[in-house]
Design a protein around this motif. Sequence first.
Motif, PDB file in Angstrom:
ATOM      1  N   MET A 120     -11.111   4.545  -9.286  1.00 37.18           N
ATOM      2  CA  MET A 120      -9.681   4.411  -9.034  1.00 37.18           C
ATOM      3  C   MET A 120      -9.464   5.842  -7.947  1.00 37.18           C
ATOM      4  N   PHE A 121     -10.525   6.411  -7.502  1.00 38.40           N
ATOM      5  CA  PHE A 121     -10.621   7.569  -6.380  1.00 38.40           C
ATOM      6  C   PHE A 121     -10.661   6.853  -5.045  1.00 38.40           C
ATOM      7  N   VAL A 122      -9.953   7.223  -4.165  1.00 37.87           N
ATOM      8  CA  VAL A 122     -10.124   6.791  -2.762  1.00 37.87           C
ATOM      9  C   VAL A 122     -10.243   8.067  -1.931  1.00 37.87           C
ATOM     10  N   PRO A 123     -11.302   7.922  -1.007  1.00 38.52           N
ATOM     11  CA  PRO A 123     -11.869   8.943  -0.272  1.00 38.52           C
ATOM     12  C   PRO A 123     -10.823   9.064   1.181  1.00 38.52           C
ATOM     13  N   ALA A 124     -10.428  10.249   1.308  1.00 39.70           N
ATOM     14  CA  ALA A 124      -9.537  10.385   2.471  1.00 39.70           C
ATOM     15  C   ALA A 124      -9.817   9.677   3.680  1.00 39.70           C
ATOM     16  N   LYS A 125     -11.186   9.649   4.062  1.00 39.97           N
ATOM     17  CA  LYS A 125     -11.635   8.864   5.319  1.00 39.97           C
ATOM     18  C   LYS A 125     -11.298   7.464   5.220  1.00 39.97           C
ATOM     19  N   ASN A 126     -11.278   6.974   4.014  1.00 38.57           N
ATOM     20  CA  ASN A 126     -11.063   5.457   3.894  1.00 38.57           C
ATOM     21  C   ASN A 126      -9.353   5.259   4.320  1.00 38.57           C
TER      22      ASN A 126
ATOM     23  N   ASP B  33      -2.315   2.609   9.935  1.00 37.90           N
ATOM     24  CA  ASP B  33      -1.039   1.929  10.164  1.00 37.90           C
ATOM     25  C   ASP B  33      -0.484   1.005   9.086  1.00 37.90           C
ATOM     26  N   HIS B  34      -1.461   0.832   7.958  1.00 37.54           N
ATOM     27  CA  HIS B  34      -1.135   0.023   6.671  1.00 37.54           C
ATOM     28  C   HIS B  34      -0.236   1.030   5.861  1.00 37.54           C
ATOM     29  N   VAL B  35      -0.755   2.249   5.825  1.00 37.21           N
ATOM     30  CA  VAL B  35      -0.329   3.076   4.545  1.00 37.21           C
ATOM     31  C   VAL B  35       0.801   4.131   4.949  1.00 37.21           C
ATOM     32  N   GLU B  36       0.944   4.110   6.208  1.00 39.83           N
ATOM     33  CA  GLU B  36       1.978   5.139   6.876  1.00 39.83           C
ATOM     34  C   GLU B  36       3.075   5.346   6.037  1.00 39.83           C
ATOM     35  N   GLY B  37       3.749   4.243   5.615  1.00 41.79           N
ATOM     36  CA  GLY B  37       5.013   4.194   5.297  1.00 41.79           C
ATOM     37  C   GLY B  37       5.161   4.755   3.516  1.00 41.79           C
ATOM     38  N   PHE B  38       4.128   4.746   2.957  1.00 43.64           N
ATOM     39  CA  PHE B  38       3.729   5.321   1.642  1.00 43.64           C
ATOM     40  C   PHE B  38       2.924   6.772   1.446  1.00 43.64           C
ATOM     41  N   ALA B  39       3.241   7.414   2.582  1.00 41.60           N
ATOM     42  CA  ALA B  39       2.465   8.751   2.538  1.00 41.60           C
ATOM     43  C   ALA B  39       2.982   9.745   1.439  1.00 41.60           C
ATOM     44  N   ALA B  40       4.264   9.720   1.108  1.00 40.58           N
ATOM     45  CA  ALA B  40       5.054  10.761   0.089  1.00 40.58           C
ATOM     46  C   ALA B  40       4.513  10.185  -1.080  1.00 40.58           C
TER      47      ALA B  40
ATOM     48  N   ARG C 216      -5.879   6.001  -6.951  1.00 45.14           N
ATOM     49  CA  ARG C 216      -5.478   4.715  -6.387  1.00 45.14           C
ATOM     50  C   ARG C 216      -4.120   4.379  -6.426  1.00 45.14           C
ATOM     51  N   PRO C 217      -3.256   4.029  -5.258  1.00 44.58           N
ATOM     52  CA  PRO C 217      -2.174   3.644  -5.104  1.00 44.58           C
ATOM     53  C   PRO C 217      -2.156   1.773  -5.119  1.00 44.58           C
ATOM     54  N   THR C 218      -3.183   1.589  -4.430  1.00 42.08           N
ATOM     55  CA  THR C 218      -3.494   0.003  -4.489  1.00 42.08           C
ATOM     56  C   THR C 218      -5.125   0.021  -3.981  1.00 42.08           C
ATOM     57  N   SER C 219      -5.653  -0.942  -4.071  1.00 41.17           N
ATOM     58  CA  SER C 219      -7.214  -0.923  -3.548  1.00 41.17           C
ATOM     59  C   SER C 219      -7.874  -1.576  -2.557  1.00 41.17           C
ATOM     60  N   GLU C 220      -6.801  -1.972  -1.490  1.00 41.18           N
ATOM     61  CA  GLU C 220      -7.553  -2.470  -0.391  1.00 41.18           C
ATOM     62  C   GLU C 220      -8.490  -1.441   0.275  1.00 41.18           C
ATOM     63  N   THR C 221      -8.289  -0.267   0.338  1.00 36.89           N
ATOM     64  CA  THR C 221      -9.117   0.766   1.003  1.00 36.89           C
ATOM     65  C   THR C 221     -10.460   1.251   0.194  1.00 36.89           C
ATOM     66  N   VAL C 222     -10.177   0.795  -1.182  1.00 39.41           N
ATOM     67  CA  VAL C 222     -11.537   0.990  -2.234  1.00 39.41           C
ATOM     68  C   VAL C 222     -12.267  -0.238  -2.004  1.00 39.41           C
ATOM     69  N   MET C 223     -11.807  -1.520  -1.868  1.00 42.99           N
ATOM     70  CA  MET C 223     -12.484  -2.602  -2.164  1.00 42.99           C
ATOM     71  C   MET C 223     -13.168  -3.237  -0.857  1.00 42.99           C
ATOM     72  N   TYR C 224     -12.466  -3.020   0.076  1.00 41.16           N
ATOM     73  CA  TYR C 224     -12.750  -3.893   1.234  1.00 41.16           C
ATOM     74  C   TYR C 224     -14.080  -3.513   2.293  1.00 41.16           C
ATOM     75  N   PRO C 225     -14.320  -1.947   1.961  1.00 43.97           N
ATOM     76  CA  PRO C 225     -15.676  -1.445   2.990  1.00 43.97           C
ATOM     77  C   PRO C 225     -16.804  -2.387   2.148  1.00 43.97           C
ATOM     78  N   TYR C 226     -16.462  -2.591   0.718  1.00 47.82           N
ATOM     79  CA  TYR C 226     -17.749  -3.291   0.156  1.00 47.82           C
ATOM     80  C   TYR C 226     -17.767  -4.877   0.130  1.00 47.82           C
ATOM     81  N   TYR C 227     -16.449  -5.342   0.296  1.00 49.40           N
ATOM     82  CA  TYR C 227     -16.545  -7.096   0.712  1.00 49.40           C
ATOM     83  C   TYR C 227     -17.351  -7.006   1.860  1.00 49.40           C
TER      84      TYR C 227
ATOM     85  N   ALA D 127       0.808  -1.148   0.000  1.00 47.69           N
ATOM     86  CA  ALA D 127      -0.178  -0.013   0.096  1.00 47.69           C
ATOM     87  C   ALA D 127       0.738   1.275   0.153  1.00 47.69           C
ATOM     88  N   GLU D 128       0.514   2.255  -0.749  1.00 43.56           N
ATOM     89  CA  GLU D 128       1.369   3.399  -0.927  1.00 43.56           C
ATOM     90  C   GLU D 128       0.396   4.557  -0.745  1.00 43.56           C
ATOM     91  N   ALA D 129      -0.285   4.855   0.549  1.00 44.18           N
ATOM     92  CA  ALA D 129      -1.011   5.885   0.617  1.00 44.18           C
ATOM     93  C   ALA D 129      -0.863   6.644   1.728  1.00 44.18           C
TER      94      ALA D 129
END
Length: 547
Positions: free
Chosen positions: A101-107, A113-120, A140-151, A3-5
């Motif tokens: 391809m768009f990820v809301p900031a709240k997601n 913790d997952h995306v902390e290392g990829f903030a830049a 979209r830098p990767t889609s965990e936060t896009v897909m998992y709420p719907y899973y 994840a890079e977000a």
Amino acid sequence: MSAEASAATPKPAKAVKNAPKAKKEASSSTGAIQIGIEYKKDVDFAKWYQQVVTRSEMLEYYDVSGCYILRPWSYKVWQEIQTWFTNEIEELGVEGVYFPMFVPAKNLEKEKDHVEGFAAEVAWVTRAGSSDLEEPLAVRPTSETVMYPYYAKWVRSHRDLPLRLNQWCNVVRWEFKNPQPFLRTREFLWQEGHTAFATKEEADKEVYQILDLYRQVYEDLLAVPVIKGVKSEKEKFAGGLYTTTVEGYVPTTGRGIQAATSHGLGQNFAKMFGMTFEDPQGPLPNGEARPALHAWQNSWGLSTRSLGVMVMVHGDDKGLVLPPRVAAVQVIVIPCGINTKSSEEDRIAVDERIADILKQLKKAGIRARVDDRSTYSVGYKFNHWELRGVPLRLEVGPKDVKNNQALAARRDNGEKVTVKHETIAEDVKDLLDTVQRDMFNRAKETRDANLVYVEDWKDFVPALDDKKIVMIPWCEEPACEDEIKDKSARTGLATAELQDDKAPSMGAKSLCIPLEQPQDKPIVAGVTKCASCGKDAKRWTLFGRSY
């Protein structure tokens, strides 16, 4: 699938100048384009690589730094990978899907913790036209936060599992490092599979099934040998339970490269996003409902980085060398021996013979093309298709027509062999299979010759400096891995090497703990010691300087 977000809204970034464009093709005094490669692979690898990918027409530089145009010659390779891989995962029960391809900031905030290392590296959309968006959207830098709420929305019962989805898409990771075509780009193409299961056993089984499919993509399609293994705790996917990987090797630079990864995520994300299902055992004996269970998840990804690895491993000083199974054109047919003195009868005979050859090859499922351009010499055509890496060239002239044959020239080793017209489709198919097999075997022999076993630290850095990847008995402790990286870093390098912060000046890191441990060098508990720190070793581990 790292994840890079980041959940934080960034400040506007300063404009970054585009990477230097590849030099324009040199022209001769007659105005003809020089299509060859000016740099030697073993002398100036970076410039060689840049020229190969551009002059072979795989790729073109774009006006945004770190973004590239994939031309048909490279996109066809990607399509061949897509087709093969999609067929394989559909057999496993994975279905295709597409998410926005768009990820809301709240997601992203939910996954801090997952995306902390990829903030830049997150690119943000903050305006639409002249209006500011109420909430910034990450690209979209990767889609965990896009897909998992719907899973979590779709999974309610054990009957909803397994949920196995895959999407082919683009992702954006706004790295501010030196971009490299295919290897390090701000936008790239990939597939990302995201699956959920009722049990850990089912999830674990899939992780390794997918990992072996990735091995097959590299070894069976791209003819690139890889090593299957597990990542160290330090190198595993952030937020996951464990990461498996296939690791490649680029002999010219002596560097390893992560080729594809398959992650066992455990239940971490299911808990984060509330992905639960009713216990299939039903109520307790007293009639009370059993606690809901969390799903076990996996994610796995392969990207267009694979194309760069293929080029680096197989290319030579003439340009590309394409494995037949993924080449856009597997056979180029070139009319030869026709000149101003040739009779009309000979011209017609050659044209008719070539038409028949093309018909036979295409009927046999071989991707073939004829180069009958009258404005170019035969020698120019040879060079043109050698630069583009076409696996097999067929030369057909008046004498070949009379003798019912054609001359076949292999791109991978230059060998020539005569093929009979009566069996041309069968013979060409056999030749292409031989080329594919030989390319893999040569690459594997080279890789194996540069993989060394080291048990004493004094031999570790010299092996790296000799462009080797190194297997050591290792304790698997993160602190030891940090120490290995520090102790193996090189200093005092030339400016050209230091331009890339992942060049050999960087220290070695663990590439993977191979799934297949050496049978003739067993780790003996309490006896075999870590080559770096001297503590008890657990397993042989592959280390190297890496892209």
